[in-house]
Structure formats: structure tokens, C-alpha cells
Design an enzyme around this catalytic site. Structure first.
Site, short mmCIF file in Angstrom:
data_model
loop_
_atom_site.label_atom_id
_atom_site.label_comp_id
_atom_site.label_asym_id
_atom_site.label_seq_id
_atom_site.Cartn_x
_atom_site.Cartn_y
_atom_site.Cartn_z
N GLU A 113 25.18 -4.59 -19.11
CA GLU A 113 25.67 -2.62 -19.55
C GLU A 113 26.66 -2.50 -20.68
OE1 GLU A 113 26.69 -1.80 -14.48
OE2 GLU A 113 28.57 -2.34 -15.59
N CYS A 411 71.01 -12.99 -34.40
CA CYS A 411 72.37 -13.21 -33.95
C CYS A 411 73.10 -14.65 -34.67
CB CYS A 411 72.95 -13.08 -32.38
SG CYS A 411 71.68 -14.15 -31.69
#
Length: 673
Positions: A113, A411
Site C-alpha cells: 500500500e 548549572c
């Protein structure tokens, strides 16, 4: 005119218009001009307005829309809408074929398909009438878009007279033809409105509009391609047979679908459409290959994410060249630091690409990227942009190589890299802002605690306002109502809705809570397995690495991650606070009343097809009499219940292990023994 005549006239016009729709969309025939069709539609609309007592909810006039949806309801799929595994070349497709033949034998046919570049949809019909339409969503649940789908002319509201099941689901793809997309986008540009990048985005955006009357103005189309129903094998033996009948029922299927009896025929189909796809009026990005025989599909079964009986062949992605301006680094909720390439904007496969993932430090080294490089970009599977190489011939002589950072960009904590892994991590999980925010966003997510009234942006806003610092703070928000009211766009109704959603989340089952904690390598499926095995959070927390790894499908890597998580004092405190808040940390066993204990202590596996019962019915029978189902053949299996078309590999393995092989009649007789 007498009422009876009016009713007959409305019925006749409705049938005539439905017939024209069927001829046009399913049979590709046009028996009437657009002008004549529109005239008959207006005539029917006028009659229904004048005589509303005779109007039918499945009338062709309902295609014009009119319903307004303030919020799309979430619906759980009865049959999950799983994704397909991908292949990109003939060798990988050949490997798929070999796996299939090894499991079910050499008598295999495939249905090929076109892989439409649209929006996947599941539509339920009851007694021949459209009941519900739901988007794919996350595969397990999606949004109810029924009113919008009713406006799509190629989707029938009521089916032709045929021998269809009383209740069934049909899967399909909603899309927009390229000429319609270009026409509508031009109109939007002229009106100084936002234009869409490609037909798929336009179709997806249209299907989620709140006013179905607006949806009706946009020409969406749909191909239907797969049927689900109880006892489907009693209706059809193959996928190909079902497709032929779908047309008779009134559904539009793609005319280019083909039944192939060999791998070479599949490859010929793939190669043909790789060249011809550019001449279609709609976009495709590959080919879907499905095993045709339903019994063989059942025999092959599923992995956790994909069906083993189907695969997607993806065409080569479009490729462009652009400039690498810089590399930035994103910190995720697990602390993983991902490099992202910032690019000069470029058009690629219908979208403007400005960024592309570089995955990890190894990928940067492999590509030998330098600052200001001219790079080649493509979309992996035509979805995610990625850099596939650099054009070194135009590189400046003084260009510096891209170097991966040694500290967290958020950080500044030194990064770590565990042995055997490609990813660098920031270990500061309770002090690094993106990790803290990310963990809370994960916790409230749709597949996790699904807290209504709390979204990603709200979590971030609450964190920045100093109201939320950790997951457990979510269950303390009722103590901060005055602070919440001071925030922009957060009134009493919003707060009330959010607090109600938080309270409701306390009823979520243990497996959802465990998944929500965000333990590295523990996804939805793994969380379910751990919850079912250990039953209680305390038993899991006390388990050794070896005990965790002994659970089916749990390896050492996952076991170590789980063990490390529960050894952290910060996590122990979080869990205790969540317990105090009332969350579910143990499996609630449902009381099961057995018909008998004839099969107590016995294990079974069902394979093949059966004359009188479906595999689901036989499994339910076994479990109702105390038996346990297994998913594969091993020394732990007591009985193999074999039907027709059972895979030769399973049969050979069962015989090698001397496992008793019985049929359905012998199974039923065992109950009385």
C-alpha cells in the site's frame, strides 16, 4: 404536499446524493456535474429546514458541519494504533521477508500500500452508521473528532447495504490533495493569514478546528485501508479480501494497492512508486507492506511497539545544504545533554528547518563538524531533521572544530558519561533547573498521571514563581491558592480545575505512578512489568539488581538504573511524601471468579486458526479455568494448542522440547478430566 410524500422525497434525494458520493469517491466515476450536485444538495437542505422532523443525522447535508467543540474528548483505542518498523533498502526488506518466512513458512503473500503522508484515523461504525472517529494520538488513546470527520465527503455517514459486522473499526489516513493545499494557502497569504508548511500540517490543523462548519470548507480527503472487528477471521481469511469488500460497503480505498506473491514483486512495487510518487496529487513517503493472511498475522503477533507482520519502506529523504551557525546544548529531565545544531533557515520536505539534533558527542566527532561549516541536512523518515555530513571543500582554513562541553550548560556541574553509553549526563538532578522542570512535566503527562488543568507551561511558570520545586510540591498546591491568583491567566476556575485534577490523579494505578517517577530506562511497558511482578513499591525498592533483572524483559542495565534510583535518599523522601499525599503504590488485585481450577498450575500457548473459536475465546477459556497463557515456546510451557496454519518454527521447537501438542477439541475435553 402530504407529509408522506415529503418524507419520501427527502429519502430519495438523500439516497441519490449518497449514490453520487459513492460513485465519485469509491468508483472514481462522475455521473453528475458539480453544478447539478450542488443544486440537489441545496434542495435537500431546504426540505430538511422546512420539515426538521424528517431530517436524518446521517443525511448528506450533515457534511456541511455546524457543531462547535470546546474540547476534544480523549478516547481509548480498543485496538491500539501501533507504529510500524521502518526499512530503507532492499536488504532490510529481504531480512523482514526472511523473518516472516521463518515463522510462518514459505507460503506468504503481501499486500503493498502507498504510505500516505497524512493524519491517521480510526473510525467506528455500528449497524452501518458512523459512530465515532478518533485520531491516532499516542497509539493507545486519541481525540474524538467525530463531528469534523463527518464533513469529509469521502467518508460515508451510512454504509451501503452489505454483509458487514454489527460493530467494527476501520483505519485510514486523512490528507489534503496538493492542488487544494496550494489554492487554500494562496488565499490565506492574500488575506495576510498564516500559511501552512505542507498539506499534512494543513490537514492536521483542519481536523482539530473547533467549528466543524469551518472544517467543511476545507477539502479534506481520506483513504481507508484496514479493518478491525471481533472474530474478523470468520468474515475474511485475508487482508486483500477485506479491502475488496470495503469498497462494496461504501469506503474509498486506494486504487494503487497491490497483492504481491513474492519479495521481487514487492521490490518492483517499491521501485515503481519511488519514481512515480511525484505524479500523484497527494504526498506519500514510502510503502507499507503487510502479510496478507490473517492467520499468519496472528501467528507473527506484535512486539511492544510494532506488528511483526507489517513494515514500512521509507523512500530516501530530501537533502539540502545550509550553514551551521552554532551548536547549543539542551538538558533533558534525565540529565542527558543533547547537542543541537542551529542552522541558517532552509526549506526541506515542505517545512522550514532551523535546527537539527546532533544526538551526542560521538556524532559530532563522526561528522568532524567545525564552526561555520556548510552541512548537508535531511529528514530522517522525512520527519526529524538531521545533519548527515559536512562539505569540507568549502570550509574556512581557520575554522575551529566543535568541542563538546565538560560542564552542564545550565548549572555548571561537571558532566559524567557512564561506561558503554554515548550520552553525557548532568548528575545534579535535584539542583539543575531543566531537570527539575522536566521531571515535573513528565510526571503530569498524558500517559503518566494525566493531571487535568496542569500543563508544561504552567509547571514552568510555577517553578519560576518559586511555588514548585519538586514533584511532591504538586500535591501541596492547594496551600498556595492566594499566590496562584496573583499569576497571569490563572483565575479561580483554572485553579479549581487544576486542584480537582490533582486530587483525581491520586486514583491512578501503581504502574502509572511508577512510570511517572521518571526512572531512567523505565518506560510505560517496563513500569507495568515491574508493578505486576513486585506488586508494591516497598518490595521493588528492596529488590536486588539480580531480582529485578530476573523479571521478564528486564535486563541488567534497567535493573541497575532502578536499584540506583531507590538507593538515593532524595528519591526515598519523595516517595514517602507521595505516599503521605495518598498516591497508589501497590497493585490492586481484582477478584477473579474461576469457572473451575481444571488448569491450575498449567501453562498454555495458542497458535494457528481454529474452526469453532477465536484465539481470544480459547485464551479466555483457559484463564477462566485457572490456566496461564505464555507468549513464547520454552521449557516452561505445558501445552501447545495448535490450529491450522501454525508456523513451522513453533511446531519444530515444541517437538524438540517434547511439549504436548493438542487441538481445540482436546483442550475442551481436558476441562472435565
Amino acid at each position: 404536499m402530504p407529509d408522506q410524500d415529503i418524507q419520501q422525497q427527502i429519502a430519495a434525494l438523500s439516497k441519490e446524493l449518497n449514490d453520487y458520493n459513492y460513485q465519485y469517491y469509491v468508483l472514481a466515476e462522475s455521473h453528475i456535474s458539480d453544478y447539478a450536485y450542488d443544486h440537489k444538495m441545496k434542495e435537500l437542505e431546504a426540505l430538511e429546514r422546512a420539515y426538521p422532523n424528517f431530517s436524518d443525522p446521517n443525511s448528506p447535508t450533515q457534511k456541511v458541519g455546524g457543531a462547535v467543540t470546546s474540547k476534544f474528548q480523549t478516547v481509548t483505542h480498543k485496538w491500539p494504533m501501533m507504529s510500524l518498523g521502518n526499512t530503507y533498502n532492499a536488504e532490510e526488506l529481504s531480512e523482514f521477508d526472511e523473518r516472516v518466512r521463518k515463522a510462518v513458512g514459505d507460503q506468504v503473500a503481501y499486500v503493498c500500500e502507498l504510505k500516505f503522508d497524512g493524519l491517521s484515523l480510526s473510525i467506528t461504525y455500528e449497524n452501518g452508521k458512523l459512530l465515532r472517529a478518533v485520531t491516532r494520538g499516542d497509539g493507545n488513546q486519541g481525540d474524538d473528532v467525530t463531528e469534523n470527520v463527518k464533513t469529509i465527503r469521502s467518508i460515508p455517514l451510512a454504509l451501503n447495504q452489505a454483509d458487514y459486522p454489527e460493530l467494527f473499526e476501520i483505519r485510514g489516513e486523512v490528507f489534503m490533495h496538493k492542488p487544494a493545499f496550494e489554492r487554500l494557502n494562496s488565499a490565506r497569504a492574500e488575506a495576510n493569514e498564516k500559511v501552512y508548511a505542507n498539506p499534512r500540517n494543513f490537514a492536521a490543523g483542519t481536523l482539530k478546528l473547533q467549528d466543524s462548519a469551518e472544517v467543511a470548507k476545507r477539502p479534506l480527503d481520506c483513504f481507508l485501508y484496514f479493518l478491525y472487528t471481533e472474530n474478523r477471521n470468520k468474515l475474511f481469511h485475508t487482508h486483500w479480501e477485506s479491502i475488496q469488500d470495503l469498497k462494496k460497503w461504501g469506503f474509498q480505498t486506494c486504487e494503487h494497492t497491490q497483492l504481491c506473491t513474492s519479495l521481487q514483486e514487492v521490490l518492483d512495487f517499491v521501485n515503481f512508486w519511488d519514481k512515480q510518487r511525484h505524479f500523484l496529487s497527494y504526498d506519500i513517503d514510502g510503502i507499507v507492506i503487510k502479510v496478507n493472511d490473517y492467520a499468519q498475522q496472528e501467528e507473527l503477533g506484535f512486539t511492544a511497539k510494532n506488528p511483526r507482520w507489517a513494515i514500512s519502506y521509507k523512500f530516501n529523504a530530501e537533502q539540502v545544504e545550509t550553514t551551521l551557525n552554532s551548536v547549543s546544548y539542551q538538558v533533558g529531565r534525565t540529565g542527558a545533554v543533547t547537542p543541537v545544531a542551529n542552522l541558517s533557515p532552509v526549506q526541506l520536505a515542505g517545512t522550514t528547518v532551523k535546527r537539527a539534533s546532533l544526538h551526542n558527542a560521538n556524532e559530532i566527532l563522526r561528522l568532524q563538524l567545525h564552526e561555520g561549516d556548510s552541512v548537508y541536512v535531511e529528514k530522517g523518515g522525512e520527519i526529524i531533521p538531521k545533519i548527515i555530513g559536512a562539505n569540507a571543500t568549502v570550509r574556512k582554513a581557520d575554522a575551529r572544530p566543535i568541542s563538546y562541553p565538560t560542564a552542564c550548560p545550565e548549572c555548571q556541574t561537571p558532566l559524567v558519561r557512564q561506561e558503554g553509553e554515548a550520552v553525557h549526563y548532568c548528575p545534579n538532578e535535584d539542583g539543575c533547573p531543566p531537570q527539575i522542570i522536566g521531571k515535573m512535566q513528565h510526571f503530569i503527562g498524558r500517559k503518566m498521571m494525566d493531571i487535568e488543568g496542569l500543563g508544561d507551561e504552567t509547571i514552568e511558570a510555577f517553578y519560576k514563581a518559586g511555588i514548585l520545586h519538586r514533584i511532591t510540591d504538586i500535591y501541596q498546591l492547594s496551600n498556595h491558592q492566594q499566590e496562584l491568583k496573583q499569576l497571569e491567566r490563572f483565575g479561580e476556575k483554572s485553579i479549581e480545575k487544576m486542584l480537582h485534577g490533582i486530587e483525581a490523579s491520586k486514583e491512578k494505578p501503581f504502574e502509572k505512578v511508577l512510570f511517572s517517577l521518571g526512572i531512567r530506562h523505565v518506560g510505560d511497558t517496563i513500569a507495568k512489568k515491574l508493578a505486576q511482578h513486585f506488586k508494591h513499591i516497598d518490595q521493588l525498592a528492596a529488590a536486588s539488581i539480580e531480582e529485578i533483572a530476573a523479571v521478564q524483559d528486564i535486563g541488567i542495565r534497567i535493573a541497575e538504573s532502578v536499584r540506583n534510583y531507590f538507593q538515593e535518599s532524595f528519591h526515598q523522601q519523595e516517595i514517602q511524601l507521595l505516599k503521605d499525599a495518598g498516591l497508589q503504590f501497590q497493585v490492586v488485585e481484582k477478584e477473579v471468579v474461576l469457572a473451575s481450577e481444571s488448569f491450575a498450575g498449567k501453562t498454555f500457548l495458542i497458535s494457528g486458526t481454529f474452526a469453532n473459536y477465536s484465539r481470544e475465546e480459547l485464551a479466555a477459556f483457559i484463564e477462566s479455568h485457572g490456566g496461564k497463557m505464555l507468549s513464547s515456546i520454552s521449557a516452561k510451557l505445558n501445552f501447545l494448542v495448535a490450529g491450522d496454519k501454525m508456523g513451522p518454527a513453533k511446531l519444530a521447537k515444541a517437538e524438540k522440547l517434547n511439549i504436548p501438542i493438542i487441538n481445540e477439541e482436546q483442550l475442551l475435553a481436558m476441562r472435565a478430566e
